[in-house]
Design a protein around this motif. Structure first.
Motif, PDB file in Angstrom:
ATOM      1  N   ARG A 126      -3.679 -38.343  -3.224  1.00  0.00           N
ATOM      2  CA  ARG A 126      -3.552 -38.598  -4.660  1.00  0.00           C
ATOM      3  C   ARG A 126      -2.324 -37.942  -5.278  1.00  0.00           C
ATOM      4  N   ILE A 127      -1.706 -37.016  -4.561  1.00  0.00           N
ATOM      5  CA  ILE A 127      -0.510 -36.354  -5.079  1.00  0.00           C
ATOM      6  C   ILE A 127       0.629 -37.340  -5.297  1.00  0.00           C
ATOM      7  N   LYS A 128       0.590 -38.476  -4.612  1.00  0.00           N
ATOM      8  CA  LYS A 128       1.675 -39.461  -4.733  1.00  0.00           C
ATOM      9  C   LYS A 128       1.792 -40.027  -6.140  1.00  0.00           C
ATOM     10  N   TYR A 129       0.741 -39.881  -6.942  1.00  0.00           N
ATOM     11  CA  TYR A 129       0.785 -40.376  -8.318  1.00  0.00           C
ATOM     12  C   TYR A 129       1.398 -39.350  -9.272  1.00  0.00           C
ATOM     13  N   ASN A 130       1.659 -38.147  -8.792  1.00  0.00           N
ATOM     14  CA  ASN A 130       2.122 -37.072  -9.674  1.00  0.00           C
ATOM     15  C   ASN A 130       3.586 -36.691  -9.492  1.00  0.00           C
ATOM     16  N   ILE A 131       4.168 -37.002  -8.338  1.00  0.00           N
ATOM     17  CA  ILE A 131       5.575 -36.668  -8.129  1.00  0.00           C
ATOM     18  C   ILE A 131       6.309 -37.874  -7.554  1.00  0.00           C
ATOM     19  N   SER A 132       7.624 -37.840  -7.657  1.00  0.00           N
ATOM     20  CA  SER A 132       8.429 -38.973  -7.189  1.00  0.00           C
ATOM     21  C   SER A 132       8.318 -39.114  -5.672  1.00  0.00           C
ATOM     22  N   LYS A 133       8.618 -40.298  -5.178  1.00  0.00           N
ATOM     23  CA  LYS A 133       8.549 -40.551  -3.737  1.00  0.00           C
ATOM     24  C   LYS A 133       9.506 -39.651  -2.974  1.00  0.00           C
ATOM     25  N   PHE A 134      10.662 -39.377  -3.575  1.00  0.00           N
ATOM     26  CA  PHE A 134      11.662 -38.544  -2.913  1.00  0.00           C
ATOM     27  C   PHE A 134      11.174 -37.107  -2.768  1.00  0.00           C
ATOM     28  N   TYR A 135      10.636 -36.558  -3.869  1.00  0.00           N
ATOM     29  CA  TYR A 135      10.112 -35.188  -3.818  1.00  0.00           C
ATOM     30  C   TYR A 135       8.843 -35.119  -2.957  1.00  0.00           C
ATOM     31  N   LEU A 136       8.084 -36.215  -2.949  1.00  0.00           N
ATOM     32  CA  LEU A 136       6.884 -36.266  -2.110  1.00  0.00           C
ATOM     33  C   LEU A 136       7.270 -36.129  -0.633  1.00  0.00           C
ATOM     34  N   MET A 137       8.381 -36.728  -0.266  1.00  0.00           N
ATOM     35  CA  MET A 137       8.867 -36.629   1.104  1.00  0.00           C
ATOM     36  C   MET A 137       9.151 -35.171   1.460  1.00  0.00           C
ATOM     37  N   PHE A 138       9.741 -34.443   0.526  1.00  0.00           N
ATOM     38  CA  PHE A 138      10.035 -33.031   0.781  1.00  0.00           C
ATOM     39  C   PHE A 138       8.757 -32.197   0.836  1.00  0.00           C
ATOM     40  N   TYR A 139       7.772 -32.553   0.032  1.00  0.00           N
ATOM     41  CA  TYR A 139       6.507 -31.822   0.098  1.00  0.00           C
ATOM     42  C   TYR A 139       5.855 -31.997   1.464  1.00  0.00           C
ATOM     43  N   TYR A 140       5.767 -33.240   1.927  1.00  0.00           N
ATOM     44  CA  TYR A 140       5.154 -33.499   3.233  1.00  0.00           C
ATOM     45  C   TYR A 140       5.956 -32.846   4.364  1.00  0.00           C
ATOM     46  N   LEU A 141       7.265 -32.771   4.197  1.00  0.00           N
ATOM     47  CA  LEU A 141       8.088 -32.078   5.192  1.00  0.00           C
ATOM     48  C   LEU A 141       7.698 -30.602   5.250  1.00  0.00           C
ATOM     49  N   GLY A 142       7.484 -30.001   4.084  1.00  0.00           N
ATOM     50  CA  GLY A 142       7.087 -28.608   4.033  1.00  0.00           C
ATOM     51  C   GLY A 142       5.763 -28.361   4.723  1.00  0.00           C
ATOM     52  N   VAL A 143       4.818 -29.268   4.528  1.00  0.00           N
ATOM     53  CA  VAL A 143       3.507 -29.137   5.179  1.00  0.00           C
ATOM     54  C   VAL A 143       3.659 -29.249   6.695  1.00  0.00           C
ATOM     55  N   ARG A 144       4.458 -30.213   7.145  1.00  0.00           N
ATOM     56  CA  ARG A 144       4.649 -30.400   8.592  1.00  0.00           C
ATOM     57  C   ARG A 144       5.344 -29.204   9.242  1.00  0.00           C
ATOM     58  N   LEU A 145       6.282 -28.597   8.528  1.00  0.00           N
ATOM     59  CA  LEU A 145       7.041 -27.483   9.084  1.00  0.00           C
ATOM     60  C   LEU A 145       6.333 -26.138   8.947  1.00  0.00           C
ATOM     61  N   ALA A 146       5.280 -26.098   8.161  1.00  0.00           N
ATOM     62  CA  ALA A 146       4.594 -24.827   7.913  1.00  0.00           C
ATOM     63  C   ALA A 146       4.051 -24.228   9.206  1.00  0.00           C
ATOM     64  N   ASP A 147       4.257 -22.941   9.371  1.00  0.00           N
ATOM     65  CA  ASP A 147       3.701 -22.239  10.523  1.00  0.00           C
ATOM     66  C   ASP A 147       2.210 -21.972  10.335  1.00  0.00           C
ATOM     67  N   HIS A 148       1.794 -21.922   9.089  1.00  0.00           N
ATOM     68  CA  HIS A 148       0.373 -21.759   8.785  1.00  0.00           C
ATOM     69  C   HIS A 148       0.095 -22.391   7.434  1.00  0.00           C
ATOM     70  N   ILE A 149      -1.073 -23.027   7.314  1.00  0.00           N
ATOM     71  CA  ILE A 149      -1.509 -23.599   6.040  1.00  0.00           C
ATOM     72  C   ILE A 149      -2.801 -22.907   5.619  1.00  0.00           C
ATOM     73  N   SER A 150      -2.809 -22.392   4.399  1.00  0.00           N
ATOM     74  CA  SER A 150      -3.984 -21.720   3.855  1.00  0.00           C
ATOM     75  C   SER A 150      -4.652 -22.634   2.836  1.00  0.00           C
ATOM     76  N   CYS A 151      -5.910 -22.994   3.093  1.00  0.00           N
ATOM     77  CA  CYS A 151      -6.658 -23.910   2.224  1.00  0.00           C
ATOM     78  C   CYS A 151      -7.593 -23.148   1.294  1.00  0.00           C
ATOM     79  N   GLN A 152      -7.969 -23.799   0.190  1.00  0.00           N
ATOM     80  CA  GLN A 152      -8.895 -23.201  -0.768  1.00  0.00           C
ATOM     81  C   GLN A 152     -10.345 -23.560  -0.482  1.00  0.00           C
ATOM     82  N   ASN A 153     -10.571 -24.620   0.270  1.00  0.00           N
ATOM     83  CA  ASN A 153     -11.947 -25.052   0.525  1.00  0.00           C
ATOM     84  C   ASN A 153     -12.030 -25.894   1.802  1.00  0.00           C
ATOM     85  N   LYS A 154     -13.250 -26.224   2.199  1.00  0.00           N
ATOM     86  CA  LYS A 154     -13.486 -26.968   3.439  1.00  0.00           C
ATOM     87  C   LYS A 154     -12.964 -28.395   3.368  1.00  0.00           C
ATOM     88  N   TYR A 155     -13.028 -29.009   2.202  1.00  0.00           N
ATOM     89  CA  TYR A 155     -12.540 -30.377   2.027  1.00  0.00           C
ATOM     90  C   TYR A 155     -11.065 -30.459   2.426  1.00  0.00           C
TER      91      TYR A 155
END
Length: 366
Positions: A126-155
């Motif tokens: 759903r984040i795709k409705y809140n930021i531009s496609k170009f910036y969305l690409m950079f966000y997903y790049l950040g997630v892919r490159l992350a050495d660790h991802i910390s979540c707030q919940n099980k979902y």
């Protein structure tokens, strides 16, 4: 980017991530780390509150050539600011272009990059409705490159584990430091609602509930964002026509506990959340939360009896009416308070967060 305003006397709305990270930074300091806030040039000039962590300035806001400034201006200044400070870890929260920018900088400088998820919509598309496609690409790049991802919940955790089964991912609830005292009995006078006015918060649903409960006072804390949507504008228009609704505008973070302490409950009408800090603020004051099944992170409200979860928006008015008239809100004080103390202790969570970062980067950076 918003935290300097949280630390200033400027009355400006900030997101929950800024509030969350102020607690994280103080907690890391408490356990012996040397935390720092990477922010924009000139931030030190507006910060009036005493802080126990470093402030690292980088680029100036509203400078550079639009559309390409994040590459030609922001990136190089962030790079040199990080390189000069030479941190052991880079941690970033919220879905935006800086997820990708900082992830790239981290790789270039061989510093572990940790991404903290801020909302359910950041992982389920759903984040795709809140930021531009170009910036969305950079966000997903950040997630892919992350050495660790910390979540707030099980979902969030389950979605990301399916997408990145080999990536280091963990669940860590938001920290909350209790400073306030509460009375043993409720001071219930009104129904509280807190949030920036935007689509996700569903002000139309709030207006519908308030219309059906004219015998109760609703007090709303929050402000309208610059880029407001039609749904929010309609909700605001309806709310402003109701005699039982009072808008308090933006409240500084230190005034929120006092506001909540006089409420029957905190009402949440959001379409989605991650782990909203407003819940923690309410429970810390012994105030229960009334929400829908859209927002019940890890079923905590039902499992720990911290309020009431409605199946839908239509059932909220009757639930709230019975809840107040029966005096049930008085039964939640101790349960809510004890839950915060046990599960959201900042020092304990900071130790766990640090261990997650260390464990996830042993292989890659040793």
């Amino acid at each position: 980017m918003q935290m300097p305003y949280l630390l200033s006397e400027i009355s400006k709305p900030v997101g929950g991530a800024a509030v969350e990270w102020l607690t994280w930074l103080n907690s890391f300091k408490e356990i012996g780390c040397e935390p720092a806030l990477l922010t924009w040039k000139g931030a030190k000039n507006i910060i009036t509150k005493s802080v126990d962590f470093d402030i690292i300035e980088s680029f100036k806001l509203n400078k550079g050539i639009p559309k390409i400034k994040f590459i030609t201006y922001e990136f190089p200044l962030l790079f040199w600011a990080v390189k000069k400070y030479s941190p052991d870890y880079i941690v970033q929260e919220c879905a935006n272009r800086f997820s990708g920018i900082l992830a790239i900088i981290a790789k270039l400088l061989r510093i572990p990059f940790i991404h903290r998820i801020a909302s359910d919509m950041d992982v389920d598309g759903r984040i795709k409705y809140n930021i531009s496609k170009f910036y969305l690409m950079f966000y997903y790049l950040g997630v892919r490159l992350a050495d660790h991802i910390s979540c707030q919940n099980k979902y969030q955790y389950e979605i990301l584990k399916k997408k990145y089964p080999k990536k280091s991912i963990s669940i860590l609830y938001n920290p909350y430091k209790i400073k306030e005292t509460i009375n043993s009995k409720s001071n219930g006078k009104y129904i509280a609602w807190i949030g920036n006015f935007r689509y996700e918060k569903n002000l139309l649903a709030l207006a519908s509930v308030a219309k059906k409960l004219p015998q109760f006072q609703f007090k709303i804390v929050g402000t309208k964002l610059v880029d407001s949507d039609e749904d929010t504008n309609k909700g605001l228009a309806e709310l402003k026509n109701l005699d039982n609704v009072e808008f308090l505008g933006h409240l500084n973070n230190n005034k929120i506990p006092g506001f909540l302490s006089n409420a029957y409950c905190l009402l949440n009408t959001s379409r989605l959340e991650g782990f909203t800090n407003t819940f923690l603020e309410a429970w810390a004051m012994g105030v229960p939360v009334i929400t829908t099944k859209n927002v019940n992170p890890d079923n905590l409200i039902t499992d720990f009896n911290l309020g009431i979860v409605a199946d839908n928006y239509e059932s909220l008015p009757e639930i709230i009416r019975e809840f107040i008239l029966s005096g049930r809100y008085e039964d939640y004080h101790e349960k809510c308070r004890n839950y915060i103390i046990k599960y959201h202790n900042p020092k304990y969570l900071a130790i766990q967060f640090l261990n997650d970062m260390k464990n996830s980067t042993k292989t890659s950076f040793n």
